[in-house]
Design a protein around this motif. Structure first.
Motif, short mmCIF file in Angstrom:
data_model
loop_
_atom_site.label_atom_id
_atom_site.label_comp_id
_atom_site.label_asym_id
_atom_site.label_seq_id
_atom_site.Cartn_x
_atom_site.Cartn_y
_atom_site.Cartn_z
N LEU A 98 0.56 -1.45 -0.25
CA LEU A 98 -0.29 -0.14 -0.30
C LEU A 98 0.87 1.31 0.09
O LEU A 98 0.62 2.85 -0.76
CB LEU A 98 -0.74 0.45 1.24
CG LEU A 98 -1.89 -1.09 1.34
CD1 LEU A 98 -2.99 -0.82 2.85
CD2 LEU A 98 -3.20 -0.58 0.49
N ALA A 99 1.87 1.36 0.79
CA ALA A 99 2.92 2.26 0.80
C ALA A 99 3.69 2.77 -0.69
O ALA A 99 3.93 3.94 -1.25
CB ALA A 99 3.74 2.58 1.92
N ALA A 100 3.84 1.42 -1.56
CA ALA A 100 4.38 1.48 -3.03
C ALA A 100 3.45 1.65 -3.90
O ALA A 100 3.36 2.79 -4.27
CB ALA A 100 5.02 0.02 -3.25
N ILE A 146 -4.70 0.67 -7.16
CA ILE A 146 -5.67 1.01 -5.68
C ILE A 146 -4.98 1.20 -5.35
O ILE A 146 -6.37 1.65 -4.59
CB ILE A 146 -4.74 -1.22 -5.40
CG1 ILE A 146 -5.00 -1.98 -6.41
CG2 ILE A 146 -4.48 -1.05 -4.23
CD1 ILE A 146 -3.84 -3.17 -5.81
N ALA A 147 -4.37 2.44 -4.85
CA ALA A 147 -3.95 3.53 -3.85
C ALA A 147 -5.33 4.83 -4.42
O ALA A 147 -6.06 5.33 -3.47
CB ALA A 147 -3.03 4.16 -3.80
N LEU A 160 -7.72 -7.43 -4.24
CA LEU A 160 -7.91 -5.73 -4.39
C LEU A 160 -7.67 -5.15 -6.00
O LEU A 160 -8.86 -4.35 -6.40
CB LEU A 160 -6.76 -5.20 -3.77
CG LEU A 160 -6.97 -4.96 -2.38
CD1 LEU A 160 -6.13 -3.85 -1.72
CD2 LEU A 160 -8.43 -4.95 -1.52
N GLN A 161 -6.98 -5.51 -6.96
CA GLN A 161 -7.41 -5.54 -7.85
C GLN A 161 -8.32 -6.10 -8.80
O GLN A 161 -9.31 -5.52 -9.84
CB GLN A 161 -6.10 -5.89 -8.82
CG GLN A 161 -6.04 -5.33 -10.10
CD GLN A 161 -4.79 -6.04 -11.16
OE1 GLN A 161 -3.36 -7.20 -10.65
NE2 GLN A 161 -4.76 -5.92 -12.30
N ILE A 162 -8.46 -6.95 -8.61
CA ILE A 162 -9.88 -7.76 -9.11
C ILE A 162 -11.31 -7.32 -8.82
O ILE A 162 -11.92 -6.73 -9.79
CB ILE A 162 -9.70 -8.74 -9.02
CG1 ILE A 162 -8.49 -9.95 -9.42
CG2 ILE A 162 -11.18 -9.89 -9.15
CD1 ILE A 162 -8.36 -11.42 -8.31
#
Length: 168
Positions: free
Chosen positions: A24-26, A61-62, A83-85
């Protein structure tokens, strides 16, 4: 982190260090970079060892989950692949349902259910290593037996393969 003072190499190192530890940070760093410096976004992603598809997926996602107020621990537990799906179908109204579905499902089950299909219980995975020419022949044969091209892959490939095996 502020993308205004770091050069591309510094950003790439930060993102590379986050991958695997805190996706998530990335993802947030990539989103910020995409927003502030779109001209170097892909360069930094490549320097961080990420392909284009993964870099865009993480930034998306972010962007999608930042405003929903979902605890980061929950998002980490689900993982970036799911999450991408889920992100393909995500709205503010269905976010809780989709996140719960992702938590309870494997990637295969999640994709099947979101396509409106019933996942095969206790399914087995088959991996094939084919040359590019063999893969093209394989793909064309599956399409001829009912598989449907979708993005870089095929839908209904299992049914098509079983039709070939059964001589239909």
């Amino acid at each position: 982190m502020s993308g205004k003072t770091l050069n591309a190499e510094d950003k790439a190192e930060i993102i590379a260090n986050y991958i695997g530890i805190n996706f998530l940070a990335a993802a947030k760093e990539l989103r910020e970079l995409q927003d502030l410096k779109p001209d170097v976004f892909l360069k930094v992603a490549e320097m961080a060892g990420l392909g284009k598809r993964v870099a865009y997926a993480l930034a998306r996602i972010a962007r999608q989950f930042d405003d929903l107020g979902v605890p980061e621990e929950r998002l980490h537990a689900i993982g970036w692949t799911k999450l991408q799906i889920v992100g393909r179908y995500l709205t503010e109204d269905n976010a809780d349902y989709l996140l719960e579905l992702a938590e309870k499902s494997t990637v295969y089950e999640l994709e099947s259910r979101l396509r409106g299909e019933i996942p095969i219980e206790d399914a087995r995975v088959v991996t094939l290593y084919l040359s590019p020419e063999q893969h093209e022949r394989f793909k064309l044969k599956l399409i001829a037996h009912g598989a449907v091209p979708s993005g870089n892959g095929l839908l209904r490939k299992e049914k098509a393969l079983m039709a070939i095996i059964d001589g239909k």
